[in-house]
Design a protein around this motif. Structure first.
Motif, PDB file in Angstrom:
ATOM      1  N   VAL A 162       0.873  -1.176   0.000  1.00  0.00           N
ATOM      2  CA  VAL A 162       0.000   0.000   0.000  1.00  0.00           C
ATOM      3  C   VAL A 162       0.908   1.223   0.000  1.00  0.00           C
ATOM      4  N   THR A 163       0.934   1.957  -1.109  1.00  0.00           N
ATOM      5  CA  THR A 163       1.762   3.162  -1.205  1.00  0.00           C
ATOM      6  C   THR A 163       0.994   4.239  -1.960  1.00  0.00           C
ATOM      7  N   GLY A 164       0.699   5.332  -1.264  1.00  0.00           N
ATOM      8  CA  GLY A 164      -0.012   6.432  -1.905  1.00  0.00           C
ATOM      9  C   GLY A 164      -1.009   7.071  -0.960  1.00  0.00           C
ATOM     10  N   PRO A 165      -1.842   7.983  -1.476  1.00  0.00           N
ATOM     11  CA  PRO A 165      -2.880   8.612  -0.660  1.00  0.00           C
ATOM     12  C   PRO A 165      -4.059   7.670  -0.466  1.00  0.00           C
ATOM     13  N   LEU A 166      -4.733   7.777   0.674  1.00  0.00           N
ATOM     14  CA  LEU A 166      -5.946   7.027   0.952  1.00  0.00           C
ATOM     15  C   LEU A 166      -7.107   8.004   1.113  1.00  0.00           C
ATOM     16  N   ALA A 167      -8.308   7.473   1.100  1.00  0.00           N
ATOM     17  CA  ALA A 167      -9.493   8.300   1.322  1.00  0.00           C
ATOM     18  C   ALA A 167     -10.598   7.410   1.850  1.00  0.00           C
ATOM     19  N   ALA A 168     -11.591   8.020   2.465  1.00  0.00           N
ATOM     20  CA  ALA A 168     -12.728   7.257   2.985  1.00  0.00           C
ATOM     21  C   ALA A 168     -14.020   7.987   2.680  1.00  0.00           C
ATOM     22  N   LYS A 169     -15.077   7.195   2.525  1.00  0.00           N
ATOM     23  CA  LYS A 169     -16.440   7.728   2.451  1.00  0.00           C
ATOM     24  C   LYS A 169     -17.237   7.112   3.596  1.00  0.00           C
ATOM     25  N   LEU A 170     -17.860   7.967   4.398  1.00  0.00           N
ATOM     26  CA  LEU A 170     -18.646   7.507   5.530  1.00  0.00           C
ATOM     27  C   LEU A 170     -19.993   8.217   5.548  1.00  0.00           C
ATOM     28  N   HIS A 171     -21.005   7.508   6.009  1.00  0.00           N
ATOM     29  CA  HIS A 171     -22.325   8.100   6.228  1.00  0.00           C
ATOM     30  C   HIS A 171     -22.595   8.063   7.725  1.00  0.00           C
ATOM     31  N   ILE A 172     -22.711   9.251   8.328  1.00  0.00           N
ATOM     32  CA  ILE A 172     -22.837   9.319   9.785  1.00  0.00           C
ATOM     33  C   ILE A 172     -23.963  10.261  10.197  1.00  0.00           C
ATOM     34  N   SER A 173     -24.411  10.065  11.413  1.00  0.00           N
ATOM     35  CA  SER A 173     -25.250  11.055  12.083  1.00  0.00           C
ATOM     36  C   SER A 173     -24.659  11.296  13.454  1.00  0.00           C
ATOM     37  N   SER A 174     -25.050  12.404  14.072  1.00  0.00           N
ATOM     38  CA  SER A 174     -24.497  12.787  15.370  1.00  0.00           C
ATOM     39  C   SER A 174     -25.621  13.090  16.339  1.00  0.00           C
ATOM     40  N   SER A 175     -25.337  12.879  17.608  1.00  0.00           N
ATOM     41  CA  SER A 175     -26.301  13.252  18.651  1.00  0.00           C
ATOM     42  C   SER A 175     -26.286  14.752  18.925  1.00  0.00           C
ATOM     43  N   THR A 176     -25.303  15.461  18.337  1.00  0.00           N
ATOM     44  CA  THR A 176     -25.187  16.908  18.510  1.00  0.00           C
ATOM     45  C   THR A 176     -25.101  17.578  17.140  1.00  0.00           C
TER      46      THR A 176
END
Length: 580
Positions: free
Chosen positions: A408-422
């Motif tokens: 693994v060599t290079g930039p990483l990224a993530a996609k997340l679907h979240i909600s918050s209590s605040t």
């Protein structure tokens, strides 16, 4: 010219040379050069760490570790002229260079008002370059070289295009004042406030008798006068509070960041895989975005300062400057555009690449499966939710042990679907590797000896993307407005994870953590510190995000829910390099 000029250790040294700025302020510089009437290319550094303070005296723990583990650093030099994060003139003057060290405005032996990375300071740097280019011992070609501060301001001054600036080596140098340095993903970093206390106020001009003396000249490194605490405060900006008062990427930050379209000078950008929290992003963004047509990227590991001084690093620097400052094309013409020290669990392996990101990258999405907290290759089809306490350890998803070696060599990224209590949520992402016994694999990072593989950050209210600059592998956020959350509502977040390199052996497995606070290594770090940092080193070095002004508990000591399903895909994008 200096009233104090002498020959020492085969060099003509001019101490405390006056360099006058366009507003009349007189900075002080030391010049190391061959003892003859020749004209030579200049290697210049401009910064606040006091040119008279020896590396060994100011940063003893870093120096002792470096020379003990890398004896080539101290070999071939008396080391009397070693300074923190700039080149050793004893290794450069014999090669036909003049080395110029300038104390920046308000620091060391230069008077004035300290305002780090400000337009005034960048203009001073410009003036020093142009002064160096017309001195009788100069051939008119000026190069910039140095680590960290001396690299950050290189990007900034290059945007002004000083005519005598010919080439530069920004070694581990962040660039974007907001994204790289002060607000990670919109979350305030406390590094600069603590750094100011430990490394700047101690050498501010006017500390005088309350500071150190040069081990070479015996002069006070922070100027001949001793000012009161009140006078010292009046001569410096309120750095930490100024940063905290600019939570968005406004003019304050833009004034302290480069304009990549105007960075046209040839450069070698040297990055550290373990520098998460400060430098590697800037070095890599520079290579990708700067307008220079002759630009090169190098990536290495271990401590922040070490490779700059090893035979490996010095040879690389000498070959680059031999071409661009001395006209020796053969010294550099076979150099690849990208040179990597690829990180293994027990070593580094040098490899040449044609570009960055590596063109043959197999961009692999690892999807987050809530049923058993695993990382899988196929999208998740079942709807589900998982909630975690933000101030706890969060969630960690694991791949099965790998059957064959994976790089693994290079930039990483993530996609997340979240909600918050605040109305907001801070996301701290950690890409991790574990050995067959379940122990986490960490590395000697730029500062911390237990640095994880990669990290990324995002404040959910800063989720707005700059579509013109965003790539799937590097989401780019505008940070120009806050978009508060409605508690319980689901939001899609694209999160940048800083570049890394790791070859994962068979039997090891990948972990991916979602947290609401800084990473902490699970092992024993009791009392582990460096002399120039306040905090114990627990995995993130000094790059922490624990200022309650930026993270009030009523907002960020919250509950975060990750939402899964066909309409809510969650994944981490991994730059897998095929095994050729």
């Amino acid at each position: 010219m200096s009233a104090n000029s002498e020959v020492r250790d085969g060099m003509r040294i001019d101490w405390d040379v006056i360099v006058e700025m366009d507003d009349g302020l007189q900075l002080r510089a030391d010049v190391f050069r061959p003892d003859d009437d020749g004209q030579y290319p200049v290697i210049l550094s401009y910064g606040p760490y006091a040119k008279g303070l020896a590396f060994q005296e100011g940063y003893p723990s870093a120096w002792d570790r470096m020379v003990e583990e890398h004896p080539d650093v101290a070999a071939g030099s008396t080391n009397k002229y070693q300074n923190w994060e700039v080149c050793d003139p004893e290794k450069w003057v014999p090669e036909g260079y003049a080395c110029v060290r300038v104390d920046s405005r308000g620091a060391g032996r230069s008077p004035g008002y300290i305002d780090h990375f400000s337009p005034r300071e960048t203009r001073d740097f410009y003036e020093c370059i142009e002064w160096s280019g017309v001195q009788p011992w100069s051939n008119g070609k000026v190069g910039i070289s140095g680590i960290s501060y001396y690299a950050i301001n290189a990007w900034h001054v290059a945007s002004l295009q000083p005519p005598h600036l010919t080439a530069m080596i920004p070694w581990e140098g962040a660039a974007d004042w907001y994204r790289d340095m002060t607000y990670h993903g919109g979350i305030l970093s406390t590094f600069w406030d603590n750094w100011y206390d430990m490394q700047i106020k101690t050498v501010q001009h006017g500390v005088g008798e309350n500071g150190a003396r040069s081990i070479v000249t015996g002069e006070l490194v922070a100027g001949p006068d001793t000012l009161t605490d009140e006078e010292l405060r009046a001569n410096r900006c309120d750095f930490g509070n100024e940063i905290a008062s600019h939570p968005l990427d406004d003019q304050y930050h833009q004034d302290r960041s480069p304009d990549w379209s105007k960075v046209t000078v040839p450069f070698l950008s040297a990055s550290n895989w373990g520098g998460q929290g400060l430098h590697p992003r800037g070095n890599i963004e520079a290579y990708i975005r700067a307008a220079s047509t002759e630009k090169f990227l190098e990536c290495h590991g271990i401590e922040h300062w070490t490779e700059y001084y090893t035979d490996y690093g010095v040879d690389l620097q000498k070959r680059f400057f031999a071409k661009y400052l001395q006209g020796d094309d053969a010294a550099w013409d076979d150099q690849s555009r990208v040179q990597l020290l690829v990180r293994h669990v027990d070593r580094f392996v040098e490899r040449a690449e044609s570009d960055w990101p590596i063109p043959r990258t197999d961009w692999t999405k690892l999807h987050l499966d809530p049923s058993d907290l695993t990382l899988v290759h196929d999208p998740v089809t079942a709807e589900a939710t998982i909630t975690y306490d933000a101030m706890g350890d969060g969630l960690t998803f694991f791949m099965p042990p790998v059957e064959e070696e994976i790089e693994v060599t290079g930039p990483l990224a993530a996609k997340l679907h979240i909600s918050s209590s605040t109305t907001d949520a801070d996301l701290f992402l950690v890409f991790r590797v574990f050995d067959p016994d379940g122990e986490e694999v960490t590395f000697m990072g730029a500062i911390d000896p237990h640095t994880p593989i990669a990290q990324g950050w995002l404040r959910a209210s800063h989720r707005k993307l700059d579509e013109s600059l965003s790539e799937e592998w590097r989401p780019y956020h505008t940070h120009d407005e806050e978009q508060p959350l409605t508690p319980g509502e689901v939001y899609e977040l694209d999160i940048e994870i800083w570049p890394t390199s790791i070859v994962i052996p068979p039997g090891y497995r990948v972990g991916f953590s979602i947290r609401g606070r800084d990473y902490e290594w699970d092992g024993d770090t009791t009392g582990l510190r460096l002399s120039n940092f306040k905090n114990e080193l627990r995995g993130c070095g000094p790059f922490l995000h624990d200022d309650v002004r930026s993270r009030p508990p009523e907002v960020f000591d919250n509950q975060v829910t990750v939402h899964f399903g066909p309409d809510h895909p969650n994944w981490v994008l991994v730059p897998q390099i095929p095994n050729d």
